[in-house]
Write an enzyme that holds these catalytic residues in place. Structure first.
Site, mmCIF file in Angstrom:
data_model
loop_
_atom_site.group_PDB
_atom_site.id
_atom_site.type_symbol
_atom_site.label_atom_id
_atom_site.label_comp_id
_atom_site.label_asym_id
_atom_site.label_seq_id
_atom_site.Cartn_x
_atom_site.Cartn_y
_atom_site.Cartn_z
ATOM 1 N N ASN A 101 0.791 -1.228 0.000
ATOM 2 C CA ASN A 101 0.000 0.000 0.000
ATOM 3 C C ASN A 101 0.823 1.277 0.000
ATOM 4 O O ASN A 101 0.309 2.343 -0.301
ATOM 5 C CB ASN A 101 -0.958 0.008 1.199
ATOM 6 C CG ASN A 101 -0.255 -0.220 2.504
ATOM 7 O OD1 ASN A 101 0.483 -1.194 2.664
ATOM 8 N ND2 ASN A 101 -0.455 0.663 3.460
ATOM 9 N N HIS A 119 -14.026 -0.367 0.230
ATOM 10 C CA HIS A 119 -13.833 1.061 -0.038
ATOM 11 C C HIS A 119 -12.564 1.357 -0.832
ATOM 12 O O HIS A 119 -12.319 2.499 -1.224
ATOM 13 C CB HIS A 119 -13.868 1.881 1.256
ATOM 14 C CG HIS A 119 -12.654 1.777 2.116
ATOM 15 N ND1 HIS A 119 -11.699 2.761 2.173
ATOM 16 C CD2 HIS A 119 -12.240 0.804 2.953
ATOM 17 C CE1 HIS A 119 -10.757 2.398 3.031
ATOM 18 N NE2 HIS A 119 -11.060 1.207 3.509
ATOM 19 N N CYS A 162 2.979 7.477 12.982
ATOM 20 C CA CYS A 162 3.076 7.895 14.374
ATOM 21 C C CYS A 162 3.391 6.677 15.225
ATOM 22 O O CYS A 162 2.580 5.761 15.324
ATOM 23 C CB CYS A 162 1.758 8.515 14.816
ATOM 24 S SG CYS A 162 1.795 9.042 16.517
ATOM 25 N N THR A 201 -25.192 -9.038 13.168
ATOM 26 C CA THR A 201 -26.144 -8.794 12.076
ATOM 27 C C THR A 201 -25.429 -8.232 10.858
ATOM 28 O O THR A 201 -24.593 -7.335 10.970
ATOM 29 C CB THR A 201 -27.242 -7.812 12.557
ATOM 30 O OG1 THR A 201 -27.893 -8.394 13.684
ATOM 31 C CG2 THR A 201 -28.255 -7.533 11.457
ATOM 32 N N GLN A 245 -5.310 -3.843 -1.767
ATOM 33 C CA GLN A 245 -4.995 -2.802 -2.746
ATOM 34 C C GLN A 245 -5.063 -3.299 -4.184
ATOM 35 O O GLN A 245 -5.058 -2.506 -5.115
ATOM 36 C CB GLN A 245 -3.583 -2.237 -2.484
ATOM 37 C CG GLN A 245 -3.434 -1.477 -1.196
ATOM 38 C CD GLN A 245 -4.150 -0.129 -1.217
ATOM 39 O OE1 GLN A 245 -4.562 0.366 -2.257
ATOM 40 N NE2 GLN A 245 -4.302 0.468 -0.038
#
Lengths: 376, 95
Positions: free
Chosen positions: A150, A200, A326, A236, A178
């Site tokens: 990625n 997404h 980070c 669900t 990816q």
């Protein structure tokens, strides 16, 4: 202000055709798939149609599609679920350039007593296939590897990796998050046992992904509850997410060649023009398109701070990512850049093009990069 | 060419010279700005760095190069700078 979204490896916009397909499930088709009345039955049926559609694209049985909340959960299930079910083996092989979904899962297993072997990569991000085969022992349970990195876009030789794993009788988990939209991945032909995907990243909705598995019996659940997904992932179902993901994947499959050609033209044009505008720029990862995720480029600029570059580009309407992470409240180069030894003296930016970018915009994009780089 | 800044005190002694991103900034101002931008009172280092760059951009984004300007003349809030008597100081942006 005009802007250029060049961060499609982070997320993609929802395809309007996918949204249209999802809309009924946000309105009339609201039933709980577990309900044994018409409202539940109609959506249960549509979930299973989506399941069949996805299974067909990967040459597996429909019951091998386990819907999850996204790629991270799918990868957790792949690794931990396999470890829980196969307790006779205690070694897992992975690489130094995995997504954190993989790395942090194996780190946890390491603390629980598993032996984790991290394969090194070369300066372009490729593993050494000979080293992989030498690393496998009788105690090796699985290899978990990212197909398309990625950050730098490196595509591993999955054909050879599958053969090595099959020959040595170890399971193969592929993080294809990816890459799934750009390459036909027959899990049967490629000897892939488990595969992670996330909607997404290919113009589907957020909050939905899947773990694909050739043989469900190798897995134990990591979430317990109402026995959905035949017990492997309770909770669900995200119905509109599931149908949206199946639609987005089908569109990606149907339009694959056009999309890949478009993205490769964008990256080739940008690489050429950027090098002319900023001769100091260094491209990370493989130089050849066929070995890199289409549309993804990692660029390093000498003597600049990646975060500062990102900030200034953002001010000028260029939306990209950095190669910073980070860690322990300290901004450091990412583990991927460290693994390929590009972590010192450079600021790194990841550009990831998408279908909404145009070749005609490259002139403007490069001009903004040049201006920002000279000014920062 | 990269920008750097010089800050002079009232007696025209240099009290800061270097990368504007290394300017001392009051901790609570970073938190306030982080709340404003991210709705996060406890930003990670990368989000802190975004906030710091926002302050620096506000300070030097429109300043001319090689021209010394008094902080009093700047029509921006400089309360976030962790430097004494800042309004008696002046700043110059260099390349």
């Amino acid at each position: 202000m005009k802007y250029y979204y060049l961060d499609h490896a982070a997320t993609t916009p929802l395809d309007p055709r996918v949204l249209e397909h999802m809309m009924p499930y946000m309105n009339d088709l609201f039933g709980n798939p577990s309900s044994m009345h018409q409202k539940g039955i109609e959506v249960k049926r549509d979930i299973n149609i989506a399941r069949e559609s996805i299974a067909n694209l990967f040459d597996i049985e429909p019951d091998g599609v386990i819907f999850t909340s996204g790629g991270t959960e799918a990868t957790n299930l792949a690794i931990r679920g396999t470890a829980l079910m196969n307790k006779e083996k205690h070694t897992i092989i992975t690489t130094r350039i995995e997504h954190h979904a993989t790395l942090n899962t194996v780190h946890k297993l390491e603390k629980e007593g598993y032996k984790i072997v991290y394969l090194n990569v070369d300066h372009e991000g490729f593993i050494d296939l000979v080293e992989l085969e030498k690393t496998i022992t009788n105690d090796t349970l699985m290899l978990s590897i990212i197909l398309g990195n990625n950050e730098i876009g490196t595509l591993q030789n999955i054909e050879m990796i599958g053969k090595i794993c099959q020959r040595n009788n170890i399971l193969l988990h592929v993080d294809a998050v990816q890459m799934v939209q750009y390459k036909k991945l027959s899990m049967r032909d490629l000897s892939i046992d488990l595969l992670t995907l996330s909607a997404h990243k290919f113009y589907g909705p957020k909050g939905i992904g899947a773990l694909l598995v050739k043989n469900r019996s190798i897995l134990e659940p990591i979430i317990y509850g109402g026995h959905q997904e035949k017990g492997l992932r309770s909770g669900t179902e995200n119905v509109y997410g599931i149908v949206g993901m199946a639609k987005a994947l089908l569109l990606a499959h149907q339009e694959r060649k056009v999309r890949v050609t478009h993205l490769q033209k964008l990256t080739q044009t940008l690489m050429t023009q950027m090098k002319q505008a900023i001769p100091d720029v260094v491209y990370n990862g493989p130089k050849e398109d066929s070995y890199r995720i289409p549309g993804l480029l990692s660029l390093s600029f000498p003597d600049v701070d990646g975060q500062a570059l990102l900030f200034s580009l953002n001010q000028r309407g260029i939306y990209v990512s950095t190669g910073s992470a980070c860690q322990a409240n300290e901004a450091t180069s990412s583990h991927v850049l460290r693994a390929i030894h590009m972590d010192r003296g450079y600021g790194t930016i990841r550009i990831s093009f998408g279908q909404d970018n145009n070749v005609d915009d490259i002139d403007d994009i490069v001009a903004i990069f040049k201006s920002v780089y000279e000014d920062i | 060419m990269k920008k750097f800044i010089i800050i002079y005190d009232a007696k025209h002694h240099i009290i800061y010279e270097g990368n504007p991103l290394n300017l001392p900034i009051k901790r609570h101002k970073i938190q306030e700005k982080s709340m404003e931008v991210f709705r996060d009172p406890d930003p990670c280092i990368i989000h802190q760095s975004y906030v710091i760059q926002s302050f620096v951009e506000l300070l030097i984004g429109d300043l001319p190069i090689d021209q010394e300007i008094s902080f009093k003349e700047l029509s921006i809030d400089t309360e976030w700078l962790d430097m004494k008597d800042i309004l008696s100081c002046s700043i110059k942006v260099k390349r």
